[in-house]
Write an enzyme that holds these catalytic residues in place. Structure first.
Site, PDB file in Angstrom:
ATOM      1  N   LYS A 109       0.814  -1.228   0.000  1.00  0.00           N
ATOM      2  CA  LYS A 109       0.000   0.000   0.000  1.00  0.00           C
ATOM      3  C   LYS A 109       0.849   1.280   0.000  1.00  0.00           C
ATOM      4  O   LYS A 109       0.403   2.321  -0.456  1.00  0.00           O
ATOM      5  CB  LYS A 109      -0.940   0.009   1.207  1.00  0.00           C
ATOM      6  CG  LYS A 109      -2.094  -0.972   1.096  1.00  0.00           C
ATOM      7  CD  LYS A 109      -3.034  -0.819   2.291  1.00  0.00           C
ATOM      8  CE  LYS A 109      -4.260  -1.680   2.160  1.00  0.00           C
ATOM      9  NZ  LYS A 109      -5.210  -1.460   3.254  1.00  0.00           N
ATOM     10  N   ASP A 141      -9.933   3.272   2.478  1.00  0.00           N
ATOM     11  CA  ASP A 141     -10.066   2.626   3.792  1.00  0.00           C
ATOM     12  C   ASP A 141     -10.791   3.525   4.807  1.00  0.00           C
ATOM     13  O   ASP A 141     -11.671   3.079   5.534  1.00  0.00           O
ATOM     14  CB  ASP A 141      -8.690   2.224   4.339  1.00  0.00           C
ATOM     15  CG  ASP A 141      -8.095   1.043   3.581  1.00  0.00           C
ATOM     16  OD1 ASP A 141      -8.859   0.216   3.062  1.00  0.00           O
ATOM     17  OD2 ASP A 141      -6.850   0.955   3.515  1.00  0.00           O
TER      18      ASP A 141
END
Ligand code: ATR
Length: 262
Positions: A47, A83
């Site tokens: 990520k 997220d």
């Protein structure tokens, strides 16, 4: 989740897991672009590592320093993180919580905590962060401060201080890995600090109910596990790729079915 949503809409698209070695990350992203992919999701451990390979970042991805969604558009490779927004949407849908004027106690200071704290702190609420490694909590709070309405407050893991802050908090959020299978008899917060006024969220989804969540539920607290965040981060990724909302219910069902057969 995505495959079920494609099927529900009879959309001609496929979503496949692709295992990539770190040394091939740049080639993988350029290859996907060359092959005409709409986009990608990126997960652990890439990520952060994908960021230098992209041509642009959304402001969320920039502040959080993490990318879980990539869009290929007009020769550009744009990184975004869903997220935090996924977390908030799940919390609003499942527990009816909107952040304004609430106090949140966030347990943990890793990547997931960073996304959640950034999301919450964009709104007028107070976030407390506590973590086993205090320095990581301080780094997180400092990094988020420029975009925060109220600067997050770091809390040492000393019992009386934790007790004081837990008492003041409306919502408790576990972002640590404590409570997963290997540590399923452990709680990231002393259970005796919970009371029935708390709303408790654990972003762990396997097991479906951690010790923290079970203890909270038994006290009468509204609780939520990590399934909702997982679904809604996927919904937000879909929205980033195509600009429309997918059939969320089909995605919930697909995920719950998959988790039930594990
Ligand atoms: P993620 O990206 O899923 O958030 P991470 O960045 O590795 O994962 O963060 C894991 C979090 O769980 C951290 O807050 C970590 O605490 P440290 O910063 O002190 O490492 C926390 N964590 C993991 N194992 C833990 C344990 N046994 N006790 C307490 N906290 C733990």
């Amino acid at each position: 989740m995505h495959t079920s949503a494609f099927q529900a809409l009879e959309k001609a698209a496929v979503y496949v897991p692709l295992l990539v070695q770190e040394q091939d990350l740049a080639k993988a992203i350029q290859g996907a672009q060359a092959l005409g992919f709409t986009g990608l999701n990126v997960t652990v451990p890439f990520k952060e590592k994908v960021i230098p390979l992209l041509t642009g970042l959304t402001s969320d991805a920039q502040v959080v320093g993490s990318v879980n969604t990539i869009l290929f558009k007009d020769n550009k490779i744009i990184g975004h993180t869903t997220d935090g927004a996924g977390f908030q949407q799940a919390m609003e849908m499942e527990l009816g919580i909107s952040p304004e004027h609430k106090n949140f106690l966030v347990l943990g200071a890793g990547g997931a905590a960073r996304a959640i704290v950034h999301q919450l702190a964009k709104q007028d609420c107070q976030v407390f962060i506590t973590n086993r490694t205090l320095q990581r909590a301080t780094t997180l709070a400092t990094g988020i401060a420029p975009t925060a309405v109220r600067k997050p407050i770091v809390v040492e893991q000393e019992f009386s201080r934790l007790a004081e802050v837990t008492k003041k908090s409306h919502v408790i959020i576990n972002t640590t890995s404590l409570g997963m299978e290997a540590t399923k008899d452990q709680s990231p917060l002393p259970i005796e600090l919970l009371n029935k006024e708390h709303q408790v969220i654990d972003i762990i989804y396997n097991p479906a109910e951690t010790l923290l969540l079970r203890s909270a539920r038994e006290l009468g607290c509204p609780v939520q596990n990590g399934v909702g965040m997982l679904v809604w981060q996927a919904v937000k990724a879909w929205e980033f790729w195509w600009g429309v909302t997918p059939p969320v219910q089909a995605m919930y069902e697909a995920l719950n079915n998959s988790l039930a057969t594990r």
